[in-house]
Design a protein around this motif. Structure first.
Motif, PDB file in Angstrom:
ATOM      1  N   GLY A 205       3.778   2.113   8.950  1.00  0.00           N
ATOM      2  CA  GLY A 205       3.994   2.332   7.528  1.00  0.00           C
ATOM      3  C   GLY A 205       3.145   1.422   6.670  1.00  0.00           C
ATOM      4  N   LYS A 206       2.983   0.168   7.100  1.00  0.00           N
ATOM      5  CA  LYS A 206       2.138  -0.759   6.352  1.00  0.00           C
ATOM      6  C   LYS A 206       0.681  -0.307   6.360  1.00  0.00           C
ATOM      7  N   VAL A 207       0.236   0.206   7.496  1.00  0.00           N
ATOM      8  CA  VAL A 207      -1.138   0.725   7.564  1.00  0.00           C
ATOM      9  C   VAL A 207      -1.312   1.897   6.614  1.00  0.00           C
ATOM     10  N   PHE A 208      -0.289   2.743   6.543  1.00  0.00           N
ATOM     11  CA  PHE A 208      -0.353   3.892   5.635  1.00  0.00           C
ATOM     12  C   PHE A 208      -0.431   3.434   4.177  1.00  0.00           C
ATOM     13  N   ILE A 209       0.370   2.422   3.818  1.00  0.00           N
ATOM     14  CA  ILE A 209       0.346   1.921   2.441  1.00  0.00           C
ATOM     15  C   ILE A 209      -1.016   1.335   2.098  1.00  0.00           C
ATOM     16  N   VAL A 210      -1.562   0.520   2.988  1.00  0.00           N
ATOM     17  CA  VAL A 210      -2.877  -0.083   2.736  1.00  0.00           C
ATOM     18  C   VAL A 210      -3.942   0.991   2.626  1.00  0.00           C
ATOM     19  N   GLY A 211      -3.880   1.977   3.528  1.00  0.00           N
ATOM     20  CA  GLY A 211      -4.864   3.054   3.469  1.00  0.00           C
ATOM     21  C   GLY A 211      -4.769   3.858   2.187  1.00  0.00           C
TER      22      GLY A 211
ATOM     23  N   TRP B 264       7.287  -2.808   1.673  1.00  0.00           N
ATOM     24  CA  TRP B 264       6.437  -3.470   2.664  1.00  0.00           C
ATOM     25  C   TRP B 264       7.276  -4.244   3.681  1.00  0.00           C
ATOM     26  N   TYR B 265       8.355  -4.856   3.216  1.00  0.00           N
ATOM     27  CA  TYR B 265       9.183  -5.686   4.098  1.00  0.00           C
ATOM     28  C   TYR B 265      10.219  -4.874   4.868  1.00  0.00           C
TER      29      TYR B 265
ATOM     30  N   VAL C  20       5.651   7.664  -0.718  1.00  0.00           N
ATOM     31  CA  VAL C  20       6.325   6.404  -1.050  1.00  0.00           C
ATOM     32  C   VAL C  20       7.813   6.646  -1.312  1.00  0.00           C
ATOM     33  N   ILE C  21       8.139   7.692  -2.059  1.00  0.00           N
ATOM     34  CA  ILE C  21       9.533   7.974  -2.396  1.00  0.00           C
ATOM     35  C   ILE C  21      10.328   8.333  -1.148  1.00  0.00           C
ATOM     36  N   ILE C  22       9.742   9.138  -0.251  1.00  0.00           N
ATOM     37  CA  ILE C  22      10.430   9.503   0.989  1.00  0.00           C
ATOM     38  C   ILE C  22      10.669   8.263   1.848  1.00  0.00           C
TER      39      ILE C  22
END
Length: 685
Positions: free
Chosen positions: A388-394, A381-382, A438-440
């Motif tokens: 990318g943060k939007v993708f993680i939240v989604g 996240w940091y 996430v891994i990529i």
């Protein structure tokens, strides 16, 4: 009288001719570094004759002889013992009029006023040189500490300097063997954020008043076994620097560690061995009573809950929260896994029985994925941008929605519904796709590697190819298995090719293998209703028989789906299921306990981590999951054996192979339907 006058004349003449001599020295006082070297200048122009020349260096305050040149050579035996082998002349320069003194290893006592006196037969002179201040930066306090884990200790460090402590530029504490910054002080401010995460919120200096006195001792709270080692306190001020070291020796076990030892031993001995023996006696005697059920449940719950608590306590004590959370989650969700293969499940009521069968594998998959990958997402996240943060939240919201949908379908709908099996596989494959993203992102790979995310989607797409499913079930399931293996291989390849940290690579690889074994088990669980329903329809060899049995098939469909839950590997009393069950309740728990205890002992002895426990626990869990998968595959083969034979015949036909077409007599169709109706009735046993 005449002789006396002549002597006076010669003396005056010599004075006029020689004009005497004058010594030169520094105009300003000297400032010297403590422990350093300094030259005290003293010279004359022009040079003097060496005959009858005497040079004397003394302290004016105590008349201490520092050094002496006499009769053409240095006289070190005459100097004060304090200056022995520390005060030297430039022997070759004396003939050129250079009588400077070179003083080495300057100490506090060397500060003061020095006199350089030169004597000849005709004249003498002297000059004064002052060492006004000794610049010093002395760091002291080195010692050895022995402590019990969990205690608070103080690592001493005292700074002595001519500079006021509040003007000292930097003071830092470091752990030498691992090159870790423990605590940092700069320009009168303690920078706690610069501390390594292992020591954050556990280290501090004393008050500002103590620091102004030069006390930069470090208070280390809740000492851990990994804190063993050599620490250094470094102080800097301009060109001056000094350091001292403190060693933390072998640490004893705290009460928390002793409690972890006791819980591990009790959990294995009582939970696995004693209750395991009682459970085996119940199995041997075919005891289906409530007492036997209670023993069975205790055999499953006690050791796994105990080990789950033990890993939580270990994580709190040692600070390895991510590792401890994963290990604790593995032990906790293993309960449902064991209930899934438990030998006495048939004593449960129908609804709890169905819940265990439906939730056991998928719940384990979801919990392990969340616990293992959440810290990775937090670190990621940091490091990523807003997109990318939007993708993680989604992705998290999507996973949460699908999980809630699945739980609602399973829990709220008491009647067997075939759609929940499809939803279970959908959620699993979508999570696998998100894991690749996430891994990529974690390894900062090129966007072209995002194409690898298509591999987990291939089994998901192939699952809905009902045309192939209806005609060639064997081919369909074979392709599904190949695609799942291919998906797992892609993820393992990414880890091994791009991970720099060996421990991280091995941990994520073991985790990937375990999650894909669970995915394969979810796949076969999802196939169960399809296989049994289609098996029922294949008993009708003609359209007329199919129409006659359509109502009967519709009535028994829901019973067959319920039986697909009941026909779990845990409900069959066979030696293979007993071996797998004992492996999960005893061997896996034993490996968990031994790995943790050995790690604690070695860490207390060496002060360093030996191995990431996840590298031991996850492969062990993989072996257990593979055993369960083997039981599931065997049961699946038994249920679909006839259908697979028919599919093999069709494949031979498609390949052009000759085959003998056998037509069953019409009367056999009624016989098959009678057998099917009899099998659909619940067993009295």
């Amino acid at each position: 009288m005449e002789t006396a006058l002549m002597r006076c004349f010669y003396v005056l003449l010599s004075v006029v001719i020689c004009h005497g001599f004058h010594l030169h020295g520094p105009s300003d006082p000297l400032i010297v570094h403590l422990g350093g070297s300094v030259m005290l200048p003293c010279f004359v122009e022009p040079p003097l004759a060496m005959e009858e020349l005497e040079v004397e260096w003394k302290r004016t305050d105590s008349e201490t002889l520092v050094h002496l040149w006499q009769e053409g050579e240095s006289r070190p035996e005459s100097q004060n013992q304090r200056y022995h082998e520390r005060a030297h002349f430039f022997t070759e320069e004396i003939a050129h009029g250079n009588f400077s003194l070179f003083l080495t290893n300057v100490t506090h006592e060397d500060a003061g006023l020095y006199k350089c006196a030169v004597y000849t037969n005709l004249h003498s002179d002297e000059t004064l040189i002052e060492i006004k201040e000794i610049e010093r930066l002395i760091v002291s306090g080195g010692h050895v500490i022995s402590a019990y884990a969990g205690e608070d200790v103080t690592l001493n460090c005292s700074v002595d300097s001519h500079i006021p402590p509040e003007n000292i530029e930097e003071v830092s504490w470091k752990k030498i063997d691992e090159d870790i910054l423990v605590l940092f002080y700069q320009e009168s401010e303690v920078l706690t954020d610069s501390s390594h995460e292992r020591y954050r919120d556990r280290v501090e200096f004393f008050s500002a008043e103590e620091r102004n006195k030069g006390n930069f001792s470090l208070r280390l709270k809740s000492v851990r076994t990994e804190d063993k080692g050599l620490y250094i306190c470094l102080a800097f001020s301009g060109a001056l620097s000094d350091n001292t070291t403190v060693e933390v020796l072998q640490l004893g076990f705290s009460s928390m560690h002793i409690g972890i030892f006791v819980l591990c031993i009790l959990g294995f001995v009582f939970g696995s061995l004693i209750l395991g023996y009682l459970s085996f006696i119940s199995f041997k005697n075919n005891d289906d009573s409530r007492r036997a059920l209670a023993i069975q449940c205790a055999h499953v719950l006690c050791p796994n809950i105990t080990m789950s608590i033990v890993f939580i306590l270990w994580g709190i004590t040692e600070g390895f929260f991510t590792e401890a959370a994963t290990c604790s989650a593995l032990n906790f969700v293993r309960i449902l896994f064991l209930l899934w293969i438990a030998l006495h499940l048939k004593t449960f009521q129908d609804y709890p029985h169905q819940l265990i069968n439906r939730l056991a594998i998928s719940l384990q998959f979801g919990v392990i994925t969340l616990v293992a990958y959440l810290p990775i997402l937090v670190d990621l996240w940091y490091k990523i941008n807003t997109l990318g943060k939007v993708f993680i939240v989604g992705g998290l919201l999507l996973k949460l929605f699908l999980t809630l949908l699945y739980v609602l379908v399973v829990v709220c709908c008491r009647r067997p519904v075939k759609i929940y099996r499809i939803t279970e596989l959908q959620i699993t494959e979508i999570i696998n796709v998100l894991r690749i993203f996430v891994i990529i992102s974690l390894y900062r790979l090129h966007p072209k590697y995002l194409t690898l995310a298509i591999f987990p989607l291939l089994p998901f797409i192939w699952f809905f190819c009902h045309a192939v499913l209806k005609r060639l079930f064997l081919l369909w399931i074979s392709v599904m298995m190949i695609l799942e293996v291919l998906s797992a291989s892609v993820l393992i390849y990414i880890h091994y090719d791009f991970a720099n940290n060996v421990k991280e690579r091995d941990t994520l690889t073991s985790l990937t293998a375990f999650l894909h074994i669970l995915t394969m088990m979810i796949l076969f669980t999802s196939l169960s209703p399809f296989s049994e329903t289609n098996t029922v329809t294949t008993h009708a060899s003609s359209e007329e028989d199919l129409r006659q049995g359509e109502e009967e098939v519709t009535e028994i469909f829901e019973e067959e789906v319920t039986k697909s839950d009941s026909k779990n590997t845990g409900t069959q009393r066979s030696l293979s299921h007993l071996v797998v069950f004992v492996f999960g309740t005893a061997v896996v728990v034993f490996v968990n306990a031994v790995a943790l205890l050995v790690e604690l002992i070695l860490k207390s002895r060496n002060g360093q981590r030996t191995v990431d426990l996840r590298v031991i626990l996850l492969p062990t869990e993989c072996v257990f999951a593979v055993c369960c998968l083997a039981l599931q595959l065997f049961a699946f083969w038994q249920e679909n054996r006839e259908r697979f034979r028919e599919d093999i015949k069709r494949l031979r036909g498609l390949c052009g192979c000759k085959q003998t077409l056998t037509i069953s007599p019409p009367e056999n169709h009624e016989h098959e339907l009678e057998k099917l109706a009899t099998a659909s009735q619940p067993s009295r046993s």
